[in-house]
Design an enzyme around this catalytic site. Structure first.
Site, PDB file in Angstrom:
ATOM      1  N   GLY A  13       0.851  -1.199   0.000  1.00 44.15           N
ATOM      2  CA  GLY A  13       0.000   0.000   0.000  1.00 44.15           C
ATOM      3  C   GLY A  13       0.874   1.231   0.000  1.00 44.15           C
ATOM      4  O   GLY A  13       1.373   1.673  -1.031  1.00 44.15           O
ATOM      5  N   THR A  82      -2.388   3.905   2.905  1.00 43.55           N
ATOM      6  CA  THR A  82      -3.487   3.784   1.941  1.00 43.55           C
ATOM      7  C   THR A  82      -4.714   3.105   2.557  1.00 43.55           C
ATOM      8  O   THR A  82      -4.614   2.427   3.587  1.00 43.55           O
ATOM      9  CB  THR A  82      -3.047   2.903   0.740  1.00 43.55           C
ATOM     10  N   GLY A 144      -5.631 -12.554   0.631  1.00 42.05           N
ATOM     11  CA  GLY A 144      -5.884 -11.998  -0.695  1.00 42.05           C
ATOM     12  C   GLY A 144      -5.524 -10.522  -0.730  1.00 42.05           C
ATOM     13  O   GLY A 144      -5.044  -9.962   0.261  1.00 42.05           O
ATOM     14  N   TYR A 339       0.372   3.898  24.299  1.00 42.63           N
ATOM     15  CA  TYR A 339       1.344   3.992  23.216  1.00 42.63           C
ATOM     16  C   TYR A 339       2.687   4.431  23.818  1.00 42.63           C
ATOM     17  O   TYR A 339       2.796   5.516  24.395  1.00 42.63           O
ATOM     18  CB  TYR A 339       0.834   5.032  22.215  1.00 42.63           C
TER      19      TYR A 339
HETATM   20  C1  LIG Z   1       5.250   7.278  11.192  1.00 46.09           C
HETATM   21  C2  LIG Z   1       4.176   6.258  11.262  1.00 46.09           C
HETATM   22  C3  LIG Z   1       3.022   6.554  11.954  1.00 46.09           C
HETATM   23  C4  LIG Z   1       1.981   5.595  12.027  1.00 46.09           C
HETATM   24  N1  LIG Z   1       0.838   5.931  12.665  1.00 46.09           N
HETATM   25  C5  LIG Z   1      -0.193   5.055  12.687  1.00 46.09           C
HETATM   26  C6  LIG Z   1      -1.442   5.396  13.282  1.00 46.09           C
HETATM   27  O1  LIG Z   1      -1.631   6.506  13.788  1.00 46.09           O
HETATM   28  N2  LIG Z   1      -2.423   4.464  13.271  1.00 46.09           N
HETATM   29  C7  LIG Z   1      -2.252   3.252  12.685  1.00 46.09           C
HETATM   30  O2  LIG Z   1      -3.205   2.458  12.663  1.00 46.09           O
HETATM   31  N3  LIG Z   1      -1.075   2.900  12.125  1.00 46.09           N
HETATM   32  C8  LIG Z   1      -0.055   3.759  12.099  1.00 46.09           C
HETATM   33  N4  LIG Z   1       1.128   3.415  11.508  1.00 46.09           N
HETATM   34  C9  LIG Z   1       1.289   2.082  10.923  1.00 46.09           C
HETATM   35  C10 LIG Z   1       0.859   2.023   9.432  1.00 46.09           C
HETATM   36  O3  LIG Z   1       0.794   3.310   8.888  1.00 46.09           O
HETATM   37  C11 LIG Z   1      -0.494   1.346   9.309  1.00 46.09           C
HETATM   38  O4  LIG Z   1      -0.343  -0.025   9.631  1.00 46.09           O
HETATM   39  C12 LIG Z   1      -1.149   1.473   7.933  1.00 46.09           C
HETATM   40  O5  LIG Z   1      -2.447   0.971   8.019  1.00 46.09           O
HETATM   41  C13 LIG Z   1      -0.381   0.762   6.828  1.00 46.09           C
HETATM   42  O6  LIG Z   1      -0.889   1.233   5.600  1.00 46.09           O
HETATM   43  P1  LIG Z   1      -0.037   1.135   4.258  1.00 46.09           P
HETATM   44  O7  LIG Z   1      -0.910   1.537   3.140  1.00 46.09           O
HETATM   45  O8  LIG Z   1       1.227   1.894   4.404  1.00 46.09           O
HETATM   46  O9  LIG Z   1       0.224  -0.415   4.182  1.00 46.09           O
HETATM   47  P2  LIG Z   1       1.605  -1.200   3.919  1.00 46.09           P
HETATM   48  O10 LIG Z   1       2.618  -0.795   4.922  1.00 46.09           O
HETATM   49  O11 LIG Z   1       1.975  -1.099   2.498  1.00 46.09           O
HETATM   50  O12 LIG Z   1       1.114  -2.680   4.233  1.00 46.09           O
HETATM   51  C14 LIG Z   1       0.758  -3.073   5.528  1.00 46.09           C
HETATM   52  C15 LIG Z   1       0.291  -4.534   5.477  1.00 46.09           C
HETATM   53  O13 LIG Z   1      -0.953  -4.624   4.781  1.00 46.09           O
HETATM   54  C16 LIG Z   1      -0.802  -5.382   3.596  1.00 46.09           C
HETATM   55  N5  LIG Z   1      -1.560  -4.682   2.552  1.00 46.09           N
HETATM   56  C17 LIG Z   1      -1.374  -3.418   2.116  1.00 46.09           C
HETATM   57  N6  LIG Z   1      -2.294  -3.125   1.178  1.00 46.09           N
HETATM   58  C18 LIG Z   1      -3.078  -4.209   1.031  1.00 46.09           C
HETATM   59  C19 LIG Z   1      -4.187  -4.525   0.214  1.00 46.09           C
HETATM   60  N7  LIG Z   1      -4.693  -3.661  -0.648  1.00 46.09           N
HETATM   61  N8  LIG Z   1      -4.737  -5.761   0.319  1.00 46.09           N
HETATM   62  C20 LIG Z   1      -4.253  -6.677   1.194  1.00 46.09           C
HETATM   63  N9  LIG Z   1      -3.203  -6.422   1.988  1.00 46.09           N
HETATM   64  C21 LIG Z   1      -2.615  -5.197   1.908  1.00 46.09           C
HETATM   65  C22 LIG Z   1       0.681  -5.451   3.316  1.00 46.09           C
HETATM   66  O14 LIG Z   1       1.053  -6.609   2.602  1.00 46.09           O
HETATM   67  C23 LIG Z   1       1.248  -5.431   4.728  1.00 46.09           C
HETATM   68  O15 LIG Z   1       1.192  -6.716   5.298  1.00 46.09           O
HETATM   69  C24 LIG Z   1       2.163   4.344  11.424  1.00 46.09           C
HETATM   70  C25 LIG Z   1       3.346   4.067  10.722  1.00 46.09           C
HETATM   71  C26 LIG Z   1       4.339   5.007  10.650  1.00 46.09           C
HETATM   72  C27 LIG Z   1       5.586   4.698   9.885  1.00 46.09           C
END
Ligand SMILES: Cc1cc2nc3c(=O)[nH]c(=O)nc-3n(C[C@H](O)[C@H](O)[C@H](O)COP(=O)(O)OP(=O)(O)OC[C@H]3O[C@@H](n4cnc5c(N)ncnc54)[C@H](O)[C@@H]3O)c2cc1C
Length: 428
Positions: A13, A82, A144, A339
């Site tokens: 994502g 995303t 998936g 946290y």
């Molecule tokens: C600075 C920072 C701050 C953060 N703050 C928060 C916060 O406030 N709240 C929070 O909940 N999280 C937070 N996170 C963690 C992270 O942002 C979340 O887990 C977020 O939901 C991940 O989204 P992503 O699109 O970056 O997914 P990715 O990092 O790309 O993927 C995360 C996981 O989901 C899977 N995945 C991604 N897209 C799909 C899809 N379309 N279908 C199936 N599987 C998929 C990937 O394979 C992976 O296992 C933070 C991270 C960072 C680095």
């Protein structure tokens, strides 16, 4: 093709996972970038939006806001993460106390698996057997690839009012929050920092030289007001006025002190900036990381104390001093998310140093009755501990579901379940 060739498929994502969720194993792998899944279909009558999995936070809010709506989901990673990632990891935004976690917003979704396409229809509610939707939400790409989801949206609140308050102790702040939450007041943002986090936040917010704000926070700290609470209230004028009045009354009962809107507005302005500081610190030889959990009110303070002590002690074994701080946020009537952030100079064996802290802290959280995760998920880093929370049967249920959708085991191996990998099956 991927099933036949045992090529691992890793949904990508925004890549903001903090638990190794997109890290490949040693086998050949394909990273599936979801950036082209950007459709937005808003149903203004039903207050729902069908959103493509590759949409990032600002893209969603910009489009919804133009039409008078908001999703109300603002994780700290908002700029880059995303929709698909949020759903796949059961993410929580900073305003989750009012708007809910992502799983509270998802009505339906579409997921592509090696065995076919799964659809959950976006009915407002249903009693069509077990709630399969919740099996797919949080599946971290192991069943998936989620291509889109339909979510509930809200009208943009007329008023957004963010304010700061100080308490002498973390305990009094917690009592105040619990009291207003259990009396029907749920502000969008509720964030109470402990003594250490308050001191660090105030130090970071200081401008050079003597300023009015600087003097104000110095006086507060010297008078024993050492825990900062940010409350963000959102809604109609009447709703915000009511929430504001009740929370002010409760805060006073627990000897809290209001410091007005500037502290709240400053937090709101900076809320997506802090991670940039983390990168700068890492580059300068500082070990810094975060951990999160959730527990009930009756266990919160003990969990806070035990986890902090365990982290400090583990870092201290190498003769290194640390700062361990925490806040509570994502608050419920029955409990709250804790946290933690820890910082210390990196040791020579910096990877083992981090592994030791992570492992001890996670074990302490679990032994003290906290959940393995409130919103970061499992990924690789928590996979070993998954069994501690769900037991053998729970792990087996997830493993068998995975085999049903993904018999060759090509989808995101090693995440959630340990030691999973692509393998030969009949018909390959
Ligand atoms: C600075 C920072 C701050 C953060 N703050 C928060 C916060 O406030 N709240 C929070 O909940 N999280 C937070 N996170 C963690 C992270 O942002 C979340 O887990 C977020 O939901 C991940 O989204 P992503 O699109 O970056 O997914 P990715 O990092 O790309 O993927 C995360 C996981 O989901 C899977 N995945 C991604 N897209 C799909 C899809 N379309 N279908 C199936 N599987 C998929 C990937 O394979 C992976 O296992 C933070 C991270 C960072 C680095």
């Amino acid at each position: 093709v991927a099933s036949k060739e045992f090529i691992e498929i890793i949904p990508f994502g925004g890549g903001t996972t903090v638990l190794g969720g997109i890290t490949p194993t040693k086998n050949p792998s394909l990273s599936v970038d979801m950036m082209h899944f950007k459709t937005i279909d808003l149903d203004e009558i039903s207050h729902t939006a069908n959103l493509g999995a590759g949409l990032r936070g600002p893209e969603i809010e910009e489009k919804l806001e133009k039409n008078g709506f908001t999703l109300g989901h603002f994780p700290q990673s908002f700029e880059f993460s995303t929709l698909g990632g949020w759903v796949a990891t059961r993410s929580a935004g900073q305003a989750s106390t009012k708007y809910g976690k992502i799983e509270d917003m998802v009505l339906g979704l579409r997921m592509v698996t090696p065995k076919g396409i799964i659809r959950v229809l976006p009915h407002p509610a249903s009693s069509t057997g077990p709630g399969l939707k919740n099996l797919y939400i949080g599946s971290e790409g192991i069943f998936g690839i989620i291509t889109s989801a339909t979510l509930q949206v809200k009208s943009i609140p007329r008023v957004r009012e963010y304010k700061g308050f100080f308490f002498k102790t973390f305990h009094e702040g917690i009592r105040a929050i619990r009291t207003f939450m259990q009396n029907g007041i749920a502000p969008a943002v509720v964030r109470l920092s402990d003594v250490e986090e308050t001191a660090v936040s105030l130090a970071l917010s200081q401008k050079k030289g003597i300023t009015k704000e600087g003097l104000g926070s110095w006086v507060l700290q010297k008078s024993g007001f050492r825990c900062l609470l940010i409350l963000g209230m959102e809604g109609s004028r009447e709703e915000v006025a009511y929430e504001s009045e009740v929370s002010r009354y409760v805060i006073k009962e627990f000897h809290g002190l209001g410091v007005g809107k500037s502290a709240g507005e400053a937090w709101k302005k900076e809320r997506f900036r802090h991670p940039y500081l983390r990168d700068a610190l890492l580059e300068r030889g500082v070990m810094i990381d975060t951990l999160e959990t959730v527990t009930s009110w009756n266990n919160l303070e003990e969990l806070h104390r035990k986890t902090k002590e365990a982290i400090e002690k583990t870092i201290g074994k190498r003769g290194i001093r640390s700062i361990v701080m925490a806040h509570i946020s994502h608050v419920y009537e029955t409990g709250a998310c804790l946290y933690f952030t820890f910082m210390a100079p990196q040791a020579k064996d910096k990877i083992s140093q981090w592994e030791d802290v992570k492992s001890v802290a996670t074990r302490t959280i679990l032994e003290s009755g906290g959940a393995l995760s409130h919103h970061h998920g499992i990924g690789i880093d928590h996979a070993l501990f998954f069994i501690a929370e769900h037991g053998k049967e729970g792990v087996e249920a997830v493993r068998r579901t995975k085999m049903l959708f993904d018999p060759s085991g090509i989808l995101n191996p090693g995440k959630v379940l340990v030691k999973t990998r692509a393998r030969k099956t009949k018909g390959n």
